[in-house]
Design an enzyme around this catalytic site. Structure first.
Site, PDB file in Angstrom:
ATOM      1  N   VAL A  82       0.865  -1.193   0.000  1.00 32.71           N
ATOM      2  CA  VAL A  82       0.000   0.000   0.000  1.00 32.71           C
ATOM      3  C   VAL A  82       0.896   1.236   0.000  1.00 32.71           C
ATOM      4  CG1 VAL A  82      -1.819   1.250   1.204  1.00 32.71           C
ATOM      5  CG2 VAL A  82      -1.744  -1.260   1.327  1.00 32.71           C
ATOM      6  N   LYS A  83       0.625   2.114  -0.971  1.00 33.22           N
ATOM      7  CA  LYS A  83       1.451   3.314  -1.089  1.00 33.22           C
ATOM      8  C   LYS A  83       0.720   4.482  -0.451  1.00 33.22           C
ATOM      9  CE  LYS A  83       4.381   4.872  -4.910  1.00 33.22           C
ATOM     10  NZ  LYS A  83       4.362   5.129  -6.367  1.00 33.22           N
ATOM     11  N   VAL A  84       1.362   5.128   0.514  1.00 37.26           N
ATOM     12  CA  VAL A  84       0.752   6.283   1.188  1.00 37.26           C
ATOM     13  C   VAL A  84       1.706   7.477   1.069  1.00 37.26           C
ATOM     14  CG1 VAL A  84      -0.512   4.832   2.846  1.00 37.26           C
ATOM     15  CG2 VAL A  84       1.735   5.716   3.472  1.00 37.26           C
TER      16      VAL A  84
END
Ligand code: E4P
Length: 217
Positions: A82-84
């Site tokens: 997951v890219k935040v």
């Protein structure tokens, strides 16, 4: 050094994957837009081709929704990271998602202090953007070196995923410094193979093969 491909172009990923060069994939909202496809559908297809980490970016800016989006993204496949974004809310979401056992890629990193915070929040990957720093006359490679030094000083396990790579020289410089991963567009990875002396040498060999009638099969 691991090679991730920075694209949502499925055909380009499949082609590079055949050479064994693809350890993972990174996407972002701009790359998804360029693909013209639905984010969930294209990400699922990428995950069916590549077994390494595939980064898919959240769209929310508040931690609670980022966590909800992250939980939905990881349902796509077991290799989703997951890219935040590197904001305070992004760090909060990183903490929650990594505590749940998910891979998290903290993106849009432009300073060593930001990278330090991401490591403390449990990020699997930190994505410092080299090209965008170079674009404003700062030194992207100096940032990679600073993060390497800081992470090594304290034994942080967060992997340095050098991003916003524009040239093959960026890749070799990252390798010299010891970045764990680079992510680059397919064209930049392919450009690494080119050398004028290789072309010139092959031209001579081919001429000799022809004139001597050398044949193997
Ligand atoms: C990384 O994860 C980003 O998608 C990417 O490397 C950004 O590159 P750009 O600055 O060339 O858009």
């Amino acid at each position: 050094m691991k090679f991730f491909v920075d694209t949502a172009d499925v055909a380009a990923i499949a082609e590079l994957n055949e050479t064994g060069m693809v350890d993972g994939v990174t996407t972002n909202p701009s790359l998804i837009k360029k693909s013209g496809r639905d984010i969930l559908e294209v990400t699922r297809e990428i995950c069916s081709i590549v077994s390494g980490p595939v980064s898919a970016e959240v769209t929310a800016t508040d931690a609670e929704t980022m966590v909800a989006e992250g939980r939905k993204l990881v349902e796509i496949a077991g290799n989703i990271a997951v890219k935040v974004p590197l904001t305070w809310d992004g760090l909060k979401a990183c903490k929650v998602l990594s505590a749940e056992g998910h891979m998290v890629n903290v993106t849009l990193c432009f300073s060593a202090n930001q990278a330090l915070l991401a490591a403390k929040a449990g990020a699997t990957f930190i994505s410092p953007f080299i090209g965008r720093l170079d674009d404003i006359n700062l030194d992207g490679m100096e940032l990679i070196q600073d993060i390497r030094t800081i992470y090594d000083n304290y034994g942080f396990e967060t992997q340095i995923l050098a991003a916003s790579i524009r040239t093959a020289n960026h890749i070799v410089d990252c390798a010299r410094i010891g970045a764990d991963v680079i992510t680059a567009p397919p064209a930049v990875i392919k450009a690494m193979v080119t050398h004028p002396l290789t072309d010139k040498g092959l031209e001579v060999f081919l001429a000799d093969i022809k004139s001597a009638g050398i044949k193997i099969v």
